[in-house]
Design a protein around this motif. Structure first.
Motif, PDB file in Angstrom:
ATOM      1  N   GLU A   1     107.867   3.841 109.441  1.00 47.71           N
ATOM      2  CA  GLU A   1     106.672   4.296 110.155  1.00 47.71           C
ATOM      3  C   GLU A   1     105.553   4.562 109.159  1.00 47.71           C
ATOM      4  OE1 GLU A   1     106.026   7.290 113.784  1.00 47.71           O
ATOM      5  OE2 GLU A   1     106.370   8.340 111.897  1.00 47.71           O
TER       6      GLU A   1
ATOM      7  N   LEU B   1      99.807   5.571 114.438  1.00 48.57           N
ATOM      8  CA  LEU B   1     101.056   5.507 113.687  1.00 48.57           C
ATOM      9  C   LEU B   1     101.889   4.389 114.291  1.00 48.57           C
ATOM     10  CD1 LEU B   1     101.860   9.328 113.555  1.00 48.57           C
ATOM     11  CD2 LEU B   1     100.727   7.952 111.800  1.00 48.57           C
ATOM     12  N   ALA B   2     102.592   3.635 113.469  1.00 55.20           N
ATOM     13  CA  ALA B   2     103.283   2.457 113.991  1.00 55.20           C
ATOM     14  C   ALA B   2     104.445   2.058 113.097  1.00 55.20           C
ATOM     15  CB  ALA B   2     102.299   1.293 114.115  1.00 55.20           C
ATOM     16  N   THR B   3     105.302   1.215 113.667  1.00 58.60           N
ATOM     17  CA  THR B   3     106.340   0.523 112.908  1.00 58.60           C
ATOM     18  C   THR B   3     106.239  -0.965 113.240  1.00 58.60           C
ATOM     19  OG1 THR B   3     108.011   0.739 114.654  1.00 58.60           O
ATOM     20  CG2 THR B   3     107.902   2.504 113.004  1.00 58.60           C
TER      21      THR B   3
ATOM     22  N   THR C   1     103.786   4.235 117.592  1.00 68.20           N
ATOM     23  CA  THR C   1     104.637   5.421 117.752  1.00 68.20           C
ATOM     24  C   THR C   1     103.829   6.676 118.048  1.00 68.20           C
ATOM     25  OG1 THR C   1     104.616   5.755 115.348  1.00 68.20           O
ATOM     26  CG2 THR C   1     106.441   4.486 116.279  1.00 68.20           C
TER      27      THR C   1
ATOM     28  N   ASN D   1     106.104  14.178 117.286  1.00 69.42           N
ATOM     29  CA  ASN D   1     105.375  12.989 117.744  1.00 69.42           C
ATOM     30  C   ASN D   1     105.485  12.863 119.265  1.00 69.42           C
ATOM     31  OD1 ASN D   1     104.265  10.495 118.250  1.00 69.42           O
ATOM     32  ND2 ASN D   1     105.283   9.477 116.549  1.00 69.42           N
TER      33      ASN D   1
ATOM     34  N   GLU E   1     107.079   9.539 121.020  1.00 71.16           N
ATOM     35  CA  GLU E   1     108.523   9.323 121.162  1.00 71.16           C
ATOM     36  C   GLU E   1     109.066   9.994 122.413  1.00 71.16           C
ATOM     37  OE1 GLU E   1     110.930   9.856 117.695  1.00 71.16           O
ATOM     38  OE2 GLU E   1     109.266   9.451 116.327  1.00 71.16           O
TER      39      GLU E   1
END
Length: 527
Positions: free
Chosen positions: A378, A411-413, A423, A438, A441
């Motif tokens: 992440e 925010l990311a993956t 995310t 977060n 989620e």
């Protein structure tokens, strides 16, 4: 030896409607209503070109701003091409904003002409009073929208057809640099004052090429595309350019986007691809489930603008038997960032797909340093490309780093196959006891429950921990969603200290002007 050369064929947006008029002249643009309006691309191009002459007669010159305060319609589309064809910048305004917000944007852009849908005429008087740059108001012609004309102080009021009849003349299009500004759209202002994003002809042309890639939307001349995303949201995601580019039939719903109206329009026009924000499709799926109606022509639904609850995605796929494409983007990206390919159906609503050629992604830590591995970790999401903002309207400093990367604030993956998963938003993170929670989620888990229509997690001030999470849900119509069901879904999947301190049920989730969940209002009322 003297090298060969290619023609200096400027990438300007008039090329799209010129192409459609010449090669797909009879293909229709339909504006919804009780008695839908229909026009072929050739006739639309002719009207838009005469409108250019009318705009010039009103004093608009290349670089000037035309403001539109309008729903999706033929007249709105004609204004786009009529303005952009002669180098006038089309400033799309969101009718759901307050007069105060709209006035700030108009004043900053120095809009000289305002084109407005008839049902929005009540806003005009206040806007003209607060915006001295507005010299003319054009009342658009839309089916089923017969409203009294507004009283306009100081500015000249024109009925749309009267303006065309009186001043409409043929004008040459193009002839300016492809890097000239074409459109202006302000961000929603969820992280501060709204910021203007200027789209150039070149950036919008290339954004259209992105959309037409097979793994993106990839529409063809055989498709009938419903543009349920408003044309004031980042140029309607470019669909009013992409449709003419390939000769696809366009269906513009106008103001009425309730489930019954959209169902009727899809079946009446044989829509094959429908595009819009998740809340639009929530209303449609509620309607077809309640009435038992079918949508046999529909093959694909493209969702974007905000995160998609898994339960909503499942309902659309299972009830309608269509392919659902999830996507992610921003006003600053014109707006496409990533999209899940239609050829690779996914059952995970949190996956937003891969970027098209022309868009690049990078994950960094919170100081801006690239992560050593760009897969599976992440990080903060940065973007660059030909259709990505460099600096905001009226500002002199770029909002990109030295290498041209723009910080999205997300925010990311990115997984092993290159699929992006957002995310959360950095600004939405909840700091509890010095540690981060977060909301994204938690929302993804609860949003997968069949009885949940919409879900949001916000922070609430706490005397000991600083902030604690509050879970807000809108149950599906007729569904019972107990606390035990919600808590049970989260147990074992999140840390115990992430568990929400409170659960709030709302009959209708508050929505911001863009159709996203209004977390600012939720924090004010339940935080």
């Amino acid at each position: 030896m003297i090298p060969g050369a290619m023609q200096p064929y400027a990438l300007t947006l008039d090329k799209f409607i010129d192409h459609a008029a010449k090669w797909h002249g009879a293909t229709e643009v339909v504006t919804g209503g009780d008695a839908p309006a229909r026009i072929g691309y050739a006739a639309l191009r002719e009207r838009a070109n005469r409108l250019s002459g009318a705009f010039a007669e009103l004093g608009l010159r290349p670089g000037d701003h035309l403001a539109t305060l309008a729903w999706n319609s033929q007249a709105h589309m004609e204004c786009w091409y009529g303005a952009m064809g002669i180098g006038v910048v089309c400033h799309t305004l969101n009718p759901r904003l307050s007069v105060a917000h709209l006035a700030v944007m108009i004043q900053q852009a120095e809009d000289r002409v305002l084109a407005v849908s008839p049902g929005l005429a009540s806003l005009v008087q206040e806007l003209v009073e607060q915006c001295p740059t507005i010299e003319h108001v054009v009342l658009l012609d839309e089916p089923g929208m017969d409203h009294p004309a507004p009283v306009v102080p100081r500015a000249t009021l024109w009925a749309y057809e009267d303006l065309l009849d009186t001043h409409g003349t043929v004008m040459p299009w193009g002839g300016f640099d492809e890097t000239s500004p074409a459109g202006l759209c302000f961000t929603s202002g969820t992280t501060g004052a709204p910021k203007g994003v200027t789209y150039t002809h070149r950036s919008n042309y290339l954004e259209t090429v992105h959309l037409l890639q097979a793994d993106v939307i990839g529409m063809t001349s055989r498709d009938v595309v419903m543009v349920a995303v408003p044309m004031f949201h980042a140029n309607g995601w470019g669909l009013a350019f992409a449709g003419p580019a390939v000769g696809a039939k366009l269906v513009l719903p106008g103001r009425n986007q309730d489930g019954a109206s959209l169902t009727r329009l899809i079946n009446q026009e044989g829509v094959t691809i429908a595009v819009g924000v998740p809340t639009v499709w929530l209303g449609l799926i509620d309607h077809v489930e309640a009435t038992g109606e079918e949508l046999p022509s529909l093959r694909r639904v493209v969702l974007g603008g905000s995160s998609v609850p898994q339960a909503l995605m499942d309902r659309i796929e299972q009830r309608l038997g269509v392919v659902v494409q999830t996507s992610w983007g921003m006003t600053e990206l014109s707006p496409l960032g990533t999209i899940s390919p239609a050829s690779e159906p996914v059952r995970d609503a949190t996956r937003s797909g891969r970027p098209p050629i022309g868009v690049d992604l990078r994950l960094t830590d919170n100081t801006g340093l690239p992560l050593s591995s760009q897969r599976g970790a992440e990080g903060c999401l940065w973007v660059r490309g030909a259709s990505v903002v460099e600096r905001y309207y009226g500002q002199t400093e770029p909002v990109t780093d030295a290498e041209g990367w723009f910080d999205t604030g997300d925010l990311a993956t990115i997984d092993a196959t290159g699929n992006l998963r957002i995310t959360g938003r950095a600004k939405d993170l909840i700091k509890s006891g010095g540690e981060w929670i977060n909301p994204g989620e938690i929302e993804a888990i609860v949003g997968a429950l069949p009885g949940v229509a919409l879900v949001a997690v916000i922070g609430r001030a706490h005397p000991k921990w600083g902030e604690r999470p509050v879970l807000v849900v809108e149950p599906r119509q007729g569904a019972e969603v107990s606390d035990d069901m919600l808590v049970g879904a989260l147990k074992g999947r999140i840390a115990n200290w992430w568990m929400p301190d409170a659960i709030v049920r709302l009959s209708a989730m508050p929505l911001a002007m863009t159709g996203k969940i209004d977390k600012i209002r939720l924090r004010a009322e339940h935080g």
